[in-house]
Design a protein around this motif. Sequence first.
Motif, mmCIF file in Angstrom:
data_model
loop_
_atom_site.group_PDB
_atom_site.id
_atom_site.type_symbol
_atom_site.label_atom_id
_atom_site.label_comp_id
_atom_site.label_asym_id
_atom_site.label_seq_id
_atom_site.Cartn_x
_atom_site.Cartn_y
_atom_site.Cartn_z
ATOM 1 N N TYR A 127 0.824 -1.219 0.000
ATOM 2 C CA TYR A 127 0.000 0.000 0.000
ATOM 3 C C TYR A 127 0.856 1.266 0.000
ATOM 4 C CZ TYR A 127 -4.245 -2.718 0.559
ATOM 5 O OH TYR A 127 -5.289 -3.592 0.347
ATOM 6 N N SER A 128 2.032 1.211 0.615
ATOM 7 C CA SER A 128 2.916 2.385 0.551
ATOM 8 C C SER A 128 3.384 2.624 -0.883
ATOM 9 C CB SER A 128 4.123 2.195 1.476
ATOM 10 O OG SER A 128 4.954 1.125 1.039
ATOM 11 N N LEU A 129 3.650 1.538 -1.620
ATOM 12 C CA LEU A 129 4.046 1.685 -3.021
ATOM 13 C C LEU A 129 2.886 2.204 -3.864
ATOM 14 C CD1 LEU A 129 6.210 -1.493 -3.706
ATOM 15 C CD2 LEU A 129 6.996 0.841 -3.366
ATOM 16 N N LEU A 130 1.697 1.698 -3.612
ATOM 17 C CA LEU A 130 0.537 2.160 -4.375
ATOM 18 C C LEU A 130 0.268 3.645 -4.143
ATOM 19 C CD1 LEU A 130 -1.951 -0.834 -3.947
ATOM 20 C CD2 LEU A 130 -0.700 -0.182 -6.013
ATOM 21 N N ILE A 131 0.381 4.079 -2.889
ATOM 22 C CA ILE A 131 0.168 5.495 -2.579
ATOM 23 C C ILE A 131 1.241 6.352 -3.244
ATOM 24 C CG2 ILE A 131 0.251 7.192 -0.706
ATOM 25 C CD1 ILE A 131 -1.072 5.046 1.066
ATOM 26 N N GLY A 132 2.499 5.931 -3.128
ATOM 27 C CA GLY A 132 3.587 6.681 -3.756
ATOM 28 C C GLY A 132 3.437 6.740 -5.261
ATOM 29 N N PHE A 133 3.047 5.616 -5.864
ATOM 30 C CA PHE A 133 2.868 5.575 -7.317
ATOM 31 C C PHE A 133 1.743 6.502 -7.759
ATOM 32 C CE2 PHE A 133 0.720 3.889 -11.067
ATOM 33 C CZ PHE A 133 1.768 3.799 -11.965
ATOM 34 N N ALA A 134 0.617 6.470 -7.043
ATOM 35 C CA ALA A 134 -0.530 7.293 -7.420
ATOM 36 C C ALA A 134 -0.191 8.781 -7.341
ATOM 37 C CB ALA A 134 -1.721 6.963 -6.528
ATOM 38 N N VAL A 135 0.508 9.175 -6.290
ATOM 39 C CA VAL A 135 0.882 10.590 -6.148
ATOM 40 C C VAL A 135 1.863 10.993 -7.236
ATOM 41 C CG1 VAL A 135 2.010 12.264 -4.638
ATOM 42 C CG2 VAL A 135 0.417 10.598 -3.675
ATOM 43 N N TRP A 136 2.829 10.117 -7.545
ATOM 44 C CA TRP A 136 3.783 10.411 -8.624
ATOM 45 C C TRP A 136 3.073 10.510 -9.965
ATOM 46 C CZ3 TRP A 136 5.527 6.251 -12.125
ATOM 47 C CH2 TRP A 136 6.403 6.716 -13.112
#
Length: 361
Positions: free
Chosen positions: A48-57
């Motif tokens: 979920y940390s990767l998904l959040i980071g990816f979405a913001v990027w």
Amino acid sequence: MTVIPIGPFMIRADIAVFLIVAMAGYMTLRVRLHRLEHRDWLLDTYVYSLLIGFAVWKFGMLIWDPVRTLRHPLSLIYMTGGVRGIGLGSLAAGIYVLVRWNKMRSLGSLLIKSFLMAALAGGFVYILLDGPITDRPIGAGQLLVMLLLIVLLSSAWLTFDSPLPQWLTFGLGRNGAVMLVIGSLLVWAVYNHLNDSVNGSTGDRPALTDDPDGIAEGLKPGKLAPDFALQTVDGQEVRLSDYRGRTVLLNFWASWCPPCKAEMPYMEDFYNRHKAEDVVILAVNMTHLEGSMEDAASFVDSNGLTFPVLYDRDGTVTGTYEITAYPTTYVLTPNGVVSGRYQGAINEELMVKAYRRASGS
């Protein structure tokens, strides 16, 4: 930046690399944390940390450029938030991890170990992919880094059950670990100095002062871009070599191409903001792929393009430049040498970076 063909579809190389690197970290953790009581919690936190980071990027443009992004919504599909998006995405992911940790503080050491081990595995895969993606051979320096990452990952894997201070210092203690890091940095500095001395390296920026007559023609960075002559809509002939002495963004596009539609407004904005710096944009329409000449002309008018637009009616120039993804932009130094190639839509931030690098400014 480049794109990777998958059947009839194209995926941005940076997104593909992110997914592969993330999967490498995930699989490493999934295997190493096998039978661990809190394995699912740790894996969920990582995913979920990767998904959040990816979405913001990916959608970062909505945050610092909302008006223009909403005016051109296709940019959300074909572009990313760039370097600022990476920073903001990392911050968002970090905040999420801290919130998760605050609820399960007893798992703090396991969380740190898991993320560092995933980072080591991902870093190794990232360097491994760099060569094929950028079409450059893996150098000795990259091989050394890969070897170091394998050693560190192996050590982290085998000593994962050790107390966190011992695990972080490789069992050497704090002073021993500090000396190891300093020694590694010294070895790396000596290697870089010797390597630069032998190869005469001044970085990977293309030379700006070489005599173009002594440079071999080609499409890879460092090669002289093939010259050509095309006509504007009113029949005026324009040659690429006419712009020798000026940095050129050579863009290949078509009016029916969705990424081209997303990119063109940003290219026009870039041109208007930087034309005082003698930047040149040559937009080559792949007219042989258009339904009609009128389609291309209408696209130019509707987007209010003010830079030169050339028409490749028979596809000769498109073939010479080996265009397989739309749009594609070649960035040329003032002496006509290829500085970089970008497949797919690029935003203004990347245009500025590419222009600065090619012009030497």
